[in-house]
Design an enzyme around this catalytic site. Structure first.
Site, mmCIF file in Angstrom:
data_model
loop_
_atom_site.group_PDB
_atom_site.id
_atom_site.type_symbol
_atom_site.label_atom_id
_atom_site.label_comp_id
_atom_site.label_asym_id
_atom_site.label_seq_id
_atom_site.Cartn_x
_atom_site.Cartn_y
_atom_site.Cartn_z
ATOM 1 N N ASP A 1 0.845 -1.197 0.000
ATOM 2 C CA ASP A 1 0.000 0.000 0.000
ATOM 3 C C ASP A 1 0.883 1.251 0.000
ATOM 4 O OD1 ASP A 1 -2.275 -1.558 0.185
ATOM 5 O OD2 ASP A 1 -2.675 -1.098 2.292
ATOM 6 N N ARG B 1 -1.180 -0.738 -8.469
ATOM 7 C CA ARG B 1 -2.567 -0.417 -8.106
ATOM 8 C C ARG B 1 -2.651 1.106 -8.136
ATOM 9 N NH1 ARG B 1 -3.838 -1.238 -2.177
ATOM 10 N NH2 ARG B 1 -4.296 -3.429 -2.611
ATOM 11 N N ARG C 1 -11.985 6.280 5.701
ATOM 12 C CA ARG C 1 -13.231 5.989 4.943
ATOM 13 C C ARG C 1 -14.289 7.044 5.243
ATOM 14 N NH1 ARG C 1 -9.626 3.011 3.746
ATOM 15 N NH2 ARG C 1 -9.399 4.750 2.334
HETATM 16 P P1 FDA Z 1 -14.383 9.070 -4.982
HETATM 17 O O1 FDA Z 1 -13.882 9.415 -3.640
HETATM 18 O O2 FDA Z 1 -14.563 10.153 -5.979
HETATM 19 O O3 FDA Z 1 -15.739 8.276 -4.812
HETATM 20 C C1 FDA Z 1 -16.513 7.840 -5.905
HETATM 21 C C2 FDA Z 1 -17.769 7.184 -5.359
HETATM 22 O O4 FDA Z 1 -17.417 6.002 -4.631
HETATM 23 C C3 FDA Z 1 -18.517 8.029 -4.329
HETATM 24 O O5 FDA Z 1 -19.425 8.898 -4.965
HETATM 25 C C4 FDA Z 1 -19.203 6.963 -3.495
HETATM 26 O O6 FDA Z 1 -20.333 6.452 -4.168
HETATM 27 C C5 FDA Z 1 -18.192 5.866 -3.453
HETATM 28 N N1 FDA Z 1 -17.296 5.981 -2.285
HETATM 29 C C6 FDA Z 1 -15.985 6.341 -2.284
HETATM 30 N N2 FDA Z 1 -15.470 6.288 -1.032
HETATM 31 C C7 FDA Z 1 -16.493 5.903 -0.247
HETATM 32 C C8 FDA Z 1 -16.603 5.667 1.155
HETATM 33 N N3 FDA Z 1 -15.571 5.817 1.975
HETATM 34 N N4 FDA Z 1 -17.810 5.277 1.641
HETATM 35 C C9 FDA Z 1 -18.870 5.101 0.839
HETATM 36 N N5 FDA Z 1 -18.818 5.304 -0.506
HETATM 37 C C10 FDA Z 1 -17.660 5.698 -1.034
HETATM 38 N N6 FDA Z 1 -5.379 5.112 -0.902
HETATM 39 C C11 FDA Z 1 -4.081 5.340 -0.610
HETATM 40 O O7 FDA Z 1 -3.710 6.501 -0.393
HETATM 41 N N7 FDA Z 1 -3.195 4.299 -0.526
HETATM 42 C C12 FDA Z 1 -3.551 3.017 -0.784
HETATM 43 O O8 FDA Z 1 -2.702 2.117 -0.710
HETATM 44 C C13 FDA Z 1 -4.909 2.758 -1.122
HETATM 45 N N8 FDA Z 1 -5.331 1.500 -1.387
HETATM 46 C C14 FDA Z 1 -6.604 1.306 -1.893
HETATM 47 C C15 FDA Z 1 -7.018 0.043 -2.312
HETATM 48 C C16 FDA Z 1 -8.248 -0.125 -2.928
HETATM 49 C C17 FDA Z 1 -8.635 -1.486 -3.410
HETATM 50 C C18 FDA Z 1 -9.108 0.987 -3.098
HETATM 51 C C19 FDA Z 1 -10.427 0.849 -3.800
HETATM 52 C C20 FDA Z 1 -8.738 2.220 -2.630
HETATM 53 C C21 FDA Z 1 -7.503 2.393 -2.019
HETATM 54 N N9 FDA Z 1 -7.126 3.639 -1.514
HETATM 55 C C22 FDA Z 1 -5.807 3.841 -1.177
HETATM 56 C C23 FDA Z 1 -8.144 4.702 -1.292
HETATM 57 C C24 FDA Z 1 -8.263 5.652 -2.466
HETATM 58 O O9 FDA Z 1 -7.113 6.438 -2.560
HETATM 59 C C25 FDA Z 1 -9.492 6.562 -2.322
HETATM 60 O O10 FDA Z 1 -9.357 7.341 -1.169
HETATM 61 C C26 FDA Z 1 -10.824 5.820 -2.239
HETATM 62 O O11 FDA Z 1 -10.845 4.740 -3.113
HETATM 63 C C27 FDA Z 1 -12.002 6.754 -2.616
HETATM 64 O O12 FDA Z 1 -11.831 7.232 -3.912
HETATM 65 P P2 FDA Z 1 -12.658 6.735 -5.199
HETATM 66 O O13 FDA Z 1 -11.660 6.453 -6.268
HETATM 67 O O14 FDA Z 1 -13.534 5.622 -4.858
HETATM 68 O O15 FDA Z 1 -13.428 8.015 -5.707
#
Ligand code: FDA
Length: 305
Positions: free
Chosen positions: A130, A181, A287
């Site tokens: 990560d 990733r 989260r």
């Molecule tokens: P965005 O935040 O724009 O959300 C898009 C949509 O997804 C929202 O409208 C909502 O519907 C849904 N959503 C997103 N987050 C939600 C939440 N917490 N609760 C409910 N719904 C939610 N970061 C990092 O800095 N280091 C890392 O190593 C990782 N590792 C990692 C692994 C995996 C498998 C994932 C999916 C994510 C990570 N992350 C991470 C976290 C990542 O950087 C990011 O903060 C989250 O994925 C939220 O961003 P989205 O891309 O989902 O988009």
């Protein structure tokens, strides 16, 4: 504003130990955490696998400040890998370097992480490192490069919100070790090093994903719940006739289960990040920071008659 508050609180150790002991908070954490033990999380993975969804299991922990804690983290992962092997579930593991003592001693961290990667190779699985906050970016990449000299079953995470990521992606591709990733980034970073506007982060993520997808030596794990970005990734892959198994989507346990299933049913490789353990506080707060509306959702569920 609320995002900053939650991210600030996620780093407060005094609050961490207080909150971890509140039963109601523990209950709330289950929205994003698969359980306190490896066995509970394994049951979740078994159910995901039955629905054609892959997993990466994470024994929660970060920012340890003693060698003993770091060694315990290594033992926990060796135990988890044993369980994965015995149970026959399909799962990778994900880990954080500060959980393996990166801030205690770089040498110790490399030794411990290497033993986990070695064990994962014996089990026939994969370790994803990560990415944490920016004070750890360069050191995390350095450890990754060192691990790749000896092992191929290890990959890294890069964050689209950092300006430097475009160069990191290119360099890893040039070095032939771009198993990445790609995520947006979950920590609080200043505008001097990270895009402050969400629209710029999103655009950068799409641009980086397209670059990785067009490179046959790179492997992309697209980690997002953002439907627009997922759609852009799919369109790009279709336009260039890329087989569905030459990249994967990843999402977090407890978020957009419907979309996870939909992508798996459509034949995409879908992997869910399954965290577990008693050290859930900072993960849980990140989260909440991503979507402060979660607070009201969780509270209303807790107090439902
Ligand atoms: P965005 O935040 O724009 O959300 C898009 C949509 O997804 C929202 O409208 C909502 O519907 C849904 N959503 C997103 N987050 C939600 C939440 N917490 N609760 C409910 N719904 C939610 N970061 C990092 O800095 N280091 C890392 O190593 C990782 N590792 C990692 C692994 C995996 C498998 C994932 C999916 C994510 C990570 N992350 C991470 C976290 C990542 O950087 C990011 O903060 C989250 O994925 C939220 O961003 P989205 O891309 O989902 O988009």
């Amino acid at each position: 504003m609320l995002r900053s508050v939650f991210l600030y609180l996620s780093r407060q150790r005094w609050l961490r130990s207080m909150i971890l002991n509140i039963g109601l908070a523990r209950q709330a954490s289950r929205r994003f955490v698969a359980g306190e033990t490896a066995e509970e999380a394994l049951e979740v993975v078994r159910q995901l696998n039955q629905r054609n969804i892959l997993a990466t299991m994470d024994h929660l922990g970060e920012d340890v400040n003693s060698e003993a804690e770091a060694r315990r983290a290594r033992d926990d992962y060796l135990y988890l890998l044993d369980l994965i092997q015995k149970s026959g579930v399909t799962s990778h593991v994900s880990l954080k370097l500060t959980q393996f003592g990166l801030d205690v001693s770089g040498e110790l961290c490399r030794e411990l992480v290497a033993s986990v990667i070695e064990k994962a190779a014996q089990v026939g699985t994969f370790v994803r490192i990560d990415m944490e906050g920016s004070p750890h970016t360069a050191r995390t990449l350095a450890v990754y490069r060192e691990m790749r000299k000896k092992y191929t079953n290890v990959g890294i995470v890069l964050q689209a919100y950092l300006y430097r990521t475009v160069d990191d992606v290119r360099q890893l591709v040039d070095e032939g070790i771009a198993n990445i990733r790609l995520c947006k980034g979950a920590y609080k970073e200043p505008a001097t090093i990270a895009f402050p506007k969400k629209a710029d982060v999103d655009a950068n993520m799409v641009k980086l994903a397209q670059y990785l997808l067009s490179n046959s030596y790179a492997y992309l794990a697209m980690a997002t719940h953002d439907e627009k970005i997922i759609q852009a990734t799919r369109q790009w892959a279709t336009r260039y006739r890329l087989p569905k198994d030459c990249f994967e989507f990843q999402m977090l346990y407890g978020i957009r289960r419907d979309l996870q299933q939909q992508l798996a049913d459509e034949g995409y490789r879908m992997r869910v990040y399954v965290p577990y353990g008693t050290e859930w506080y900072p993960y849980f707060m990140r989260r909440l920071a991503e979507r402060p509306a979660n607070v009201w959702f969780i509270l209303s569920n807790l107090f439902k008659p």
